[in-house]
Design a protein around this motif. Structure first.
Motif, PDB file in Angstrom:
ATOM      1  N   ARG A  61      23.807  13.105 -56.005  1.00 29.34           N
ATOM      2  CA  ARG A  61      24.797  14.111 -56.390  1.00 29.34           C
ATOM      3  C   ARG A  61      24.372  14.761 -57.699  1.00 29.34           C
ATOM      4  O   ARG A  61      24.977  14.569 -58.742  1.00 29.34           O
ATOM      5  CB  ARG A  61      26.181  13.467 -56.509  1.00 29.34           C
ATOM      6  N   GLU A  62      23.285  15.552 -57.610  1.00 30.36           N
ATOM      7  CA  GLU A  62      22.792  16.280 -58.776  1.00 30.36           C
ATOM      8  C   GLU A  62      23.417  17.670 -58.784  1.00 30.36           C
ATOM      9  O   GLU A  62      24.044  18.077 -57.811  1.00 30.36           O
ATOM     10  CB  GLU A  62      21.268  16.414 -58.688  1.00 30.36           C
ATOM     11  N   ARG A  63      23.172  18.410 -59.861  1.00 32.47           N
ATOM     12  CA  ARG A  63      23.664  19.782 -59.910  1.00 32.47           C
ATOM     13  C   ARG A  63      22.710  20.641 -59.083  1.00 32.47           C
ATOM     14  O   ARG A  63      21.531  20.732 -59.406  1.00 32.47           O
ATOM     15  CB  ARG A  63      23.699  20.270 -61.359  1.00 32.47           C
ATOM     16  N   VAL A 123       5.214   6.789 -49.271  1.00 30.06           N
ATOM     17  CA  VAL A 123       4.486   5.580 -48.857  1.00 30.06           C
ATOM     18  C   VAL A 123       4.758   4.461 -49.858  1.00 30.06           C
ATOM     19  O   VAL A 123       5.046   4.716 -51.029  1.00 30.06           O
ATOM     20  CB  VAL A 123       2.953   5.796 -48.803  1.00 30.06           C
ATOM     21  N   GLU A 124       4.639   3.227 -49.385  1.00 30.93           N
ATOM     22  CA  GLU A 124       4.697   2.060 -50.256  1.00 30.93           C
ATOM     23  C   GLU A 124       3.577   1.118 -49.832  1.00 30.93           C
ATOM     24  O   GLU A 124       3.364   0.889 -48.640  1.00 30.93           O
ATOM     25  CB  GLU A 124       6.056   1.333 -50.130  1.00 30.93           C
ATOM     26  N   LEU A 125       2.880   0.602 -50.819  1.00 33.13           N
ATOM     27  CA  LEU A 125       1.798  -0.359 -50.572  1.00 33.13           C
ATOM     28  C   LEU A 125       2.141  -1.657 -51.297  1.00 33.13           C
ATOM     29  O   LEU A 125       2.336  -1.660 -52.514  1.00 33.13           O
ATOM     30  CB  LEU A 125       0.480   0.234 -51.107  1.00 33.13           C
ATOM     31  N   TYR A 133      12.189   0.996 -62.177  1.00 34.15           N
ATOM     32  CA  TYR A 133      11.396  -0.116 -61.636  1.00 34.15           C
ATOM     33  C   TYR A 133       9.901   0.004 -61.898  1.00 34.15           C
ATOM     34  O   TYR A 133       9.141  -0.898 -61.560  1.00 34.15           O
ATOM     35  CB  TYR A 133      11.660  -0.320 -60.142  1.00 34.15           C
ATOM     36  N   TYR A 134       9.466   1.088 -62.536  1.00 36.12           N
ATOM     37  CA  TYR A 134       8.027   1.287 -62.681  1.00 36.12           C
ATOM     38  C   TYR A 134       7.401   0.435 -63.774  1.00 36.12           C
ATOM     39  O   TYR A 134       8.040   0.104 -64.777  1.00 36.12           O
ATOM     40  CB  TYR A 134       7.718   2.749 -62.977  1.00 36.12           C
ATOM     41  N   CYS A 135       6.145   0.102 -63.586  1.00 37.07           N
ATOM     42  CA  CYS A 135       5.340  -0.485 -64.651  1.00 37.07           C
ATOM     43  C   CYS A 135       3.919   0.056 -64.480  1.00 37.07           C
ATOM     44  O   CYS A 135       3.557   0.547 -63.418  1.00 37.07           O
ATOM     45  CB  CYS A 135       5.349  -2.008 -64.574  1.00 37.07           C
ATOM     46  N   PRO A 155      19.644   7.020 -52.248  1.00 35.94           N
ATOM     47  CA  PRO A 155      19.172   8.105 -53.108  1.00 35.94           C
ATOM     48  C   PRO A 155      17.655   8.193 -53.112  1.00 35.94           C
ATOM     49  O   PRO A 155      17.085   9.178 -53.602  1.00 35.94           O
ATOM     50  CB  PRO A 155      19.681   7.703 -54.496  1.00 35.94           C
ATOM     51  N   GLU A 156      16.992   7.180 -52.577  1.00 33.43           N
ATOM     52  CA  GLU A 156      15.533   7.137 -52.485  1.00 33.43           C
ATOM     53  C   GLU A 156      15.205   6.016 -51.517  1.00 33.43           C
ATOM     54  O   GLU A 156      16.104   5.286 -51.087  1.00 33.43           O
ATOM     55  CB  GLU A 156      14.909   6.898 -53.858  1.00 33.43           C
ATOM     56  N   ALA A 157      13.931   5.850 -51.156  1.00 33.14           N
ATOM     57  CA  ALA A 157      13.635   4.896 -50.090  1.00 33.14           C
ATOM     58  C   ALA A 157      12.847   3.667 -50.537  1.00 33.14           C
ATOM     59  O   ALA A 157      12.726   2.719 -49.776  1.00 33.14           O
ATOM     60  CB  ALA A 157      12.890   5.609 -48.969  1.00 33.14           C
TER      61      ALA A 157
HETATM   62  P1  HAM Z   1      11.495  10.748 -57.393  1.00 32.04           P
HETATM   63  O1  HAM Z   1      10.600  11.283 -58.428  1.00 32.04           O
HETATM   64  O2  HAM Z   1      12.898  10.484 -57.760  1.00 32.04           O
HETATM   65  O3  HAM Z   1      10.806   9.413 -56.877  1.00 32.04           O
HETATM   66  O4  HAM Z   1      11.489  11.714 -56.135  1.00 32.04           O
HETATM   67  C1  HAM Z   1      10.282  12.113 -55.537  1.00 32.04           C
HETATM   68  C2  HAM Z   1      10.319  13.582 -55.186  1.00 32.04           C
HETATM   69  O5  HAM Z   1      11.470  13.881 -54.393  1.00 32.04           O
HETATM   70  C3  HAM Z   1      10.447  14.513 -56.374  1.00 32.04           C
HETATM   71  O6  HAM Z   1       9.208  14.740 -56.986  1.00 32.04           O
HETATM   72  C4  HAM Z   1      10.982  15.777 -55.723  1.00 32.04           C
HETATM   73  O7  HAM Z   1       9.947  16.519 -55.110  1.00 32.04           O
HETATM   74  C5  HAM Z   1      11.879  15.213 -54.642  1.00 32.04           C
HETATM   75  N1  HAM Z   1      13.286  15.243 -55.088  1.00 32.04           N
HETATM   76  C6  HAM Z   1      13.910  14.349 -55.871  1.00 32.04           C
HETATM   77  N2  HAM Z   1      15.197  14.707 -56.061  1.00 32.04           N
HETATM   78  C7  HAM Z   1      15.382  15.879 -55.402  1.00 32.04           C
HETATM   79  C8  HAM Z   1      16.494  16.765 -55.202  1.00 32.04           C
HETATM   80  N3  HAM Z   1      17.703  16.501 -55.702  1.00 32.04           N
HETATM   81  N4  HAM Z   1      16.296  17.875 -54.445  1.00 32.04           N
HETATM   82  C9  HAM Z   1      15.094  18.149 -53.907  1.00 32.04           C
HETATM   83  N5  HAM Z   1      14.016  17.346 -54.048  1.00 32.04           N
HETATM   84  C10 HAM Z   1      14.155  16.216 -54.777  1.00 32.04           C
HETATM   85  C11 HAM Z   1      11.322   8.608 -55.918  1.00 32.04           C
HETATM   86  O8  HAM Z   1      12.240   8.892 -55.204  1.00 32.04           O
HETATM   87  C12 HAM Z   1      10.560   7.315 -55.762  1.00 32.04           C
HETATM   88  N6  HAM Z   1      11.221   6.497 -54.715  1.00 32.04           N
HETATM   89  C13 HAM Z   1       9.104   7.576 -55.419  1.00 32.04           C
HETATM   90  C14 HAM Z   1       8.329   6.320 -55.268  1.00 32.04           C
HETATM   91  C15 HAM Z   1       7.916   5.746 -54.126  1.00 32.04           C
HETATM   92  N7  HAM Z   1       7.948   5.520 -56.260  1.00 32.04           N
HETATM   93  C16 HAM Z   1       7.297   4.484 -55.751  1.00 32.04           C
HETATM   94  N8  HAM Z   1       7.288   4.598 -54.456  1.00 32.04           N
END
Ligand code: HAM
Length: 431
Positions: A117-119, A133-135, A265-267, A84-86
């Motif tokens: 699986r959002e609306r 990016v990740e640092l 996971y944020y702080c 769902p994210e990286a």
């Molecule tokens: P997130 O805020 O869940 O953060 O997603 C980052 C961006 O992905 C959102 O601001 C939005 O532009 C896009 N996004 C998220 N969900 C959707 C969706 N269902 N459809 C279209 N665009 C979407 C993260 O994912 C964290 N992993 C960010 C991060 C990296 N934090 C630390 N390192």
């Protein structure tokens, strides 16, 4: 027999056609170029991970883990999930590949599809794409400020319109639990005015109360205590240093004391970039610091910070780049026996870096030219009996509507062909 019903794409999943793809590629290329200037190299992580990776890192009570993951059992029973994210994957890779030992202060960039699986609605899909990016290995405020500077520089480079950086501090393991309890107590005192979702949040994840969009809840929470008034001395100092560095670097931001993120996971530093004109889904990107995450996933106590941008939303927030694609040439064999010469000529023109399409013979010249026009072709190369006999093709300028007989030698080298085409494009049309 009944006509088979066409199969449509799955809800929330979409196709990206060449024009949009080209824009995405430009956005991705610019990202890797700008991030590369800050020392980030590209990592490619799998789209599938063990489900427990996300359950352990994103937070058991987040919407994503509770109801949005595409999880399934592999044939051997292993629980797997489409990422769902990286961030979680990159942390896993950082540990898994030994980078954490070899190069603890690693900077990694990534791009690719994510699945939630959002609306579905405008700007929100079930498969979407991120650039991020990740640092790792830096817990100082300079790292936060530099990362935000890079993010805003990137958005300026790609011409994102009307963007605003919203910044908050979410505290750390010392001060956040205290704040969470204060917020919970506030919510308890106002139970009667809260929506059903907020009553659930109150039990499981009170910070998310601040995220509620229901007007009644918003009115109540306008009076809620804020994290910034509960930060411990170390977090307050870190946040002040980040803001001072951003001001010194001329990076504009607004403080958003109610900003909470959808991942647990944020702080400390947390942020989002919102853009005007996108509608309800106006966050083009978001991120923050996650200092406990590497340790929570079994690694050393290494700090981390990162962000991700949504490519679909970025594309909406940026003007389409002026179409500067290659010059398109259509080669039209006007009879069957001209096909071989057409293929050879097309290969020569492609070697000269022109985009070339050979049409099939058998249709009228008018129909062929209409097709060429639709493809955006600038030149049509005509190969009929006269041209075969002369060993030179006729070129029609589809913009100037003029023919040049014998303009291209059928056996020209790519360099000679390129020179002839350049001359045709530059010179006066017509013979
Ligand atoms: P997130 O805020 O869940 O953060 O997603 C980052 C961006 O992905 C959102 O601001 C939005 O532009 C896009 N996004 C998220 N969900 C959707 C969706 N269902 N459809 C279209 N665009 C979407 C993260 O994912 C964290 N992993 C960010 C991060 C990296 N934090 C630390 N390192």
């Amino acid at each position: 027999m009944a006509k088979p019903t066409p199969i449509t794409a799955v809800k929330g999943f979409r196709d990206v056609l060449p024009e949009e793809s080209a824009r995405w590629r430009a956005l991705e290329d610019a990202a890797l170029r700008v991030f590369g200037r800050y020392g980030y190299g590209e990592i490619r992580v799998p789209v599938v991970e063990r489900t427990e990776l996300f359950a352990r890192s994103l937070g058991e009570t987040t919407d994503i883990v509770e109801k949005e993951m595409y999880s399934f059992a592999d044939r051997d029973g292993t629980g797997l999930t489409l990422r769902p994210e990286a961030t979680a994957s990159v942390v896993r890779a950082y540990l898994d590949t030994g980078l954490a030992n070899r190069d603890p202060q690693t900077r990694l960039a990534y791009r690719g599809p994510m699945f939630r699986r959002e609306r579905p609605q405008k700007g929100r899909y079930r498969q979407f794409h991120q650039i991020g990016v990740e640092l790792f290995g830096r817990d100082d405020a300079l790292a936060d400020a530099e990362l935000l500077m890079m993010l805003m520089e990137y958005l300026a480079v790609v011409g994102a319109r009307d963007t605003r950086l919203e910044l908050n501090s979410l505290g750390d393991a010392t001060c956040r639990p205290v704040y969470r309890e204060r917020l919970r107590a506030f919510g308890e005192a106002h139970r009667a005015a809260l929506c059903g979702d907020c009553l659930r949040r109150l039990e499981r994840n009170p910070l998310r109360l601040l995220d509620c969009k229901v007007p009644g809840c918003r009115a109540v929470l306008a009076e809620a205590p804020l994290m910034r008034d509960s930060l411990c001395a170390a977090c307050a100092e870190h946040f002040a240093a980040v803001r001072a560095l951003l001001r010194a670097a001329g990076v504009a931001f607004t403080e958003a004391p109610r900003l909470v993120r959808g991942l647990d996971y944020y702080c400390r530093t947390a942020f989002e970039v919102v853009a005007g004109g996108l509608g309800a889904q106006n966050a083009v990107g978001g991120g923050g610091r996650y200092d406990g995450l590497v340790a929570a996933l079994g690694g050393p106590d290494v700090a981390g910070i990162g962000f991700a941008l949504g490519v679909e939303r970025l594309a909406m927030a940026t003007a389409p780049a002026a179409a500067a694609g290659p010059t398109v040439v259509t080669v039209l064999p006007l009879e069957e026996r001209a096909v071989e010469a057409a293929f050879r000529l097309a290969a020569g023109l492609r070697a000269a870096d022109l985009a070339v399409v050979v049409e099939a013979p058998g249709r009228s010249l008018k129909a062929l030219l209409r097709t060429a026009d639709r493809r955006g072709a600038r030149l049509a190369v005509l190969l009929g009996a006269d041209e075969l006999a002369a060993g030179r093709a006729t070129v029609r300028d589809l913009v100037a509507h003029a023919d040049r007989k014998g303009a291209l030698p059928l056996d020209g080298t790519p360099a000679a062909l390129a020179a002839s085409v350049r001359a045709l494009l530059a010179g006066p049309a017509g013979t």
